[in-house]
Scaffold this active site. Structure first.
Site, PDB file in Angstrom:
ATOM      1  N   THR A  83       0.850  -1.191   0.000  1.00 36.45           N
ATOM      2  CA  THR A  83       0.000   0.000   0.000  1.00 36.45           C
ATOM      3  C   THR A  83       0.884   1.237   0.000  1.00 36.45           C
ATOM      4  O   THR A  83       2.021   1.191   0.471  1.00 36.45           O
ATOM      5  CB  THR A  83      -0.929   0.035   1.232  1.00 36.45           C
ATOM      6  OG1 THR A  83      -1.789   1.170   1.135  1.00 36.45           O
ATOM      7  CG2 THR A  83      -0.153   0.147   2.536  1.00 36.45           C
ATOM      8  N   GLY A 142      -2.130   5.664   6.349  1.00 43.35           N
ATOM      9  CA  GLY A 142      -3.128   5.296   7.372  1.00 43.35           C
ATOM     10  C   GLY A 142      -3.276   3.782   7.447  1.00 43.35           C
ATOM     11  O   GLY A 142      -3.309   3.198   8.535  1.00 43.35           O
ATOM     12  N   ASP A 198      -7.927  -5.787  -0.688  1.00 37.25           N
ATOM     13  CA  ASP A 198      -8.816  -5.056  -1.581  1.00 37.25           C
ATOM     14  C   ASP A 198     -10.203  -5.163  -0.991  1.00 37.25           C
ATOM     15  O   ASP A 198     -10.578  -6.218  -0.468  1.00 37.25           O
ATOM     16  CB  ASP A 198      -8.777  -5.626  -2.997  1.00 37.25           C
ATOM     17  CG  ASP A 198      -9.360  -4.648  -4.011  1.00 37.25           C
ATOM     18  OD1 ASP A 198      -9.080  -3.436  -3.898  1.00 37.25           O
ATOM     19  OD2 ASP A 198     -10.120  -5.074  -4.902  1.00 37.25           O
ATOM     20  N   PHE A 251     -15.299   6.843   6.742  1.00 36.79           N
ATOM     21  CA  PHE A 251     -14.807   7.252   5.433  1.00 36.79           C
ATOM     22  C   PHE A 251     -15.634   6.518   4.383  1.00 36.79           C
ATOM     23  O   PHE A 251     -16.460   5.649   4.703  1.00 36.79           O
ATOM     24  CB  PHE A 251     -13.318   6.907   5.288  1.00 36.79           C
ATOM     25  CG  PHE A 251     -13.047   5.421   5.178  1.00 36.79           C
ATOM     26  CD1 PHE A 251     -13.023   4.624   6.311  1.00 36.79           C
ATOM     27  CD2 PHE A 251     -12.846   4.814   3.939  1.00 36.79           C
ATOM     28  CE1 PHE A 251     -12.790   3.257   6.217  1.00 36.79           C
ATOM     29  CE2 PHE A 251     -12.608   3.444   3.841  1.00 36.79           C
ATOM     30  CZ  PHE A 251     -12.580   2.665   4.984  1.00 36.79           C
ATOM     31  N   TYR A 303     -18.092   4.842   2.107  1.00 34.47           N
ATOM     32  CA  TYR A 303     -19.549   4.633   2.131  1.00 34.47           C
ATOM     33  C   TYR A 303     -20.091   4.433   3.559  1.00 34.47           C
ATOM     34  O   TYR A 303     -21.262   4.085   3.729  1.00 34.47           O
ATOM     35  CB  TYR A 303     -19.904   3.417   1.269  1.00 34.47           C
ATOM     36  CG  TYR A 303     -19.522   3.581  -0.186  1.00 34.47           C
ATOM     37  CD1 TYR A 303     -20.405   4.153  -1.096  1.00 34.47           C
ATOM     38  CD2 TYR A 303     -18.266   3.191  -0.657  1.00 34.47           C
ATOM     39  CE1 TYR A 303     -20.045   4.313  -2.430  1.00 34.47           C
ATOM     40  CE2 TYR A 303     -17.898   3.346  -1.991  1.00 34.47           C
ATOM     41  CZ  TYR A 303     -18.791   3.920  -2.865  1.00 34.47           C
ATOM     42  OH  TYR A 303     -18.448   4.090  -4.189  1.00 34.47           O
TER      43      TYR A 303
HETATM   44  P1  IMP Z   1      -9.442  -0.189  -0.965  1.00 32.67           P
HETATM   45  O1  IMP Z   1      -9.610  -1.646  -0.674  1.00 32.67           O
HETATM   46  O2  IMP Z   1      -8.651   0.524   0.072  1.00 32.67           O
HETATM   47  O3  IMP Z   1      -8.992   0.054  -2.379  1.00 32.67           O
HETATM   48  O4  IMP Z   1     -10.877   0.455  -0.824  1.00 32.67           O
HETATM   49  C1  IMP Z   1     -11.811   0.454  -1.837  1.00 32.67           C
HETATM   50  C2  IMP Z   1     -12.939   1.400  -1.565  1.00 32.67           C
HETATM   51  O5  IMP Z   1     -13.994   0.661  -0.936  1.00 32.67           O
HETATM   52  C3  IMP Z   1     -12.659   2.542  -0.629  1.00 32.67           C
HETATM   53  O6  IMP Z   1     -12.172   3.650  -1.290  1.00 32.67           O
HETATM   54  C4  IMP Z   1     -14.038   2.822  -0.065  1.00 32.67           C
HETATM   55  O7  IMP Z   1     -14.746   3.568  -0.982  1.00 32.67           O
HETATM   56  C5  IMP Z   1     -14.697   1.474  -0.039  1.00 32.67           C
HETATM   57  N1  IMP Z   1     -14.597   0.877   1.298  1.00 32.67           N
HETATM   58  C6  IMP Z   1     -13.843  -0.189   1.630  1.00 32.67           C
HETATM   59  N2  IMP Z   1     -13.962  -0.456   2.941  1.00 32.67           N
HETATM   60  C7  IMP Z   1     -14.793   0.482   3.439  1.00 32.67           C
HETATM   61  C8  IMP Z   1     -15.278   0.754   4.761  1.00 32.67           C
HETATM   62  O8  IMP Z   1     -14.971   0.094   5.757  1.00 32.67           O
HETATM   63  N3  IMP Z   1     -16.101   1.820   4.863  1.00 32.67           N
HETATM   64  C9  IMP Z   1     -16.465   2.587   3.818  1.00 32.67           C
HETATM   65  N4  IMP Z   1     -16.038   2.406   2.587  1.00 32.67           N
HETATM   66  C10 IMP Z   1     -15.198   1.346   2.384  1.00 32.67           C
END
Ligand code: IMP
Length: 209
Positions: A14, A18, A75, A159, A161
């Site tokens: 990553t 954070g 992911d 953060f 959704y």
């Molecule tokens: P990534 O896995 O960090 O790429 O996250 C993908 C996207 O999924 C994030 O940018 C959020 O939009 C959404 N997402 C993933 N986990 C959460 C969560 O726990 N709360 C809210 N949105 C989430």
């Protein structure tokens, strides 16, 4: 067959400080020294797969190969039943270049209306984790939390959704909870709340001493 154990140094695929910090806190008690792909100067591969597990594997594999060390990637995203599981792996992309999640939330609401969907709007968050070793060995885990979507959004603590997701059995949305409550790993071994914490519990049970 038992899972391969994670020991020593682990690259976290990553560039998000954070996420790295959160994982360092989780891994340090298990004697794992987590370093980020960003700190090692590794580039971020494009997430070209159509599943969470495929994208996690792609990212972990790229980091393990580039660093010649075991590597971890995740992911995650929101899947809405009435939208055929969208936004799914495109959850971040629905927020656009400016990472505007109020726009992404409005899009979810608009698409539900366009499809004539009526409440309850069933949905779930999924998190896929992958650990890949330089010899190609792979361990994969998944966590999921089910709930309904609520409009208008509620709460400003989370953060993405979070403000529209109400987990089953609770009366507060993820946006109305502190991050510590959402992601906590209960010390008594009971099930964690968030998809990410649940996936991590599965990984810890299998791969961490
Ligand atoms: P990534 O896995 O960090 O790429 O996250 C993908 C996207 O999924 C994030 O940018 C959020 O939009 C959404 N997402 C993933 N986990 C959460 C969560 O726990 N709360 C809210 N949105 C989430």
């Amino acid at each position: 067959m038992s899972a391969r154990q994670i020991t020593g140094r682990l690259v976290i695929a990553t560039h998000n400080p954070g996420k790295l910090w959160e994982l360092q806190q989780l891994l340090a008690p298990h004697g794992v020294d987590a370093v980020s792909a960003g700190d090692l100067g590794l580039s971020e591969p494009e997430e070209t797969e159509t599943s969470f597990s495929g994208n996690a594997l792609l990212k972990a594999r790229a980091a393990a190969t580039a660093a010649n060390l075991p590597a971890f990637a995740d992911d995650s995203g929101l899947c809405v039943d009435a939208l055929g599981d969208e936004p799914g792996v495109y959850s971040a992309r629905w927020a656009g270049e400016g990472r505007d999640f109020s726009a992404a939330i409005r899009r979810v609401e608009r698409e539900l209306a366009e499809r004539g969907a009526t409440p309850p709007f069933r949905a779930h968050f999924t998190c896929a984790l992958a650990v890949v070793w330089p010899d190609g060995h792979v361990e994969q885990f998944e966590g999921r939390v089910d709930g309904v979507l609520v409009f208008p959004p509620r709460g400003e603590k989370g953060f993405g959704y979070d403000p529209i997701f109400l987990p089953d059995g609770l009366e507060r949305t993820f946006g109305e909870m502190m991050s510590a409550e959402k992601h906590a790993l209960p010390s008594d071994g009971s099930q964690a709340l968030s998809h990410r914490a649940r996936a991590f519990q599965a990984l810890a049970r299998a791969c961490l001493a």
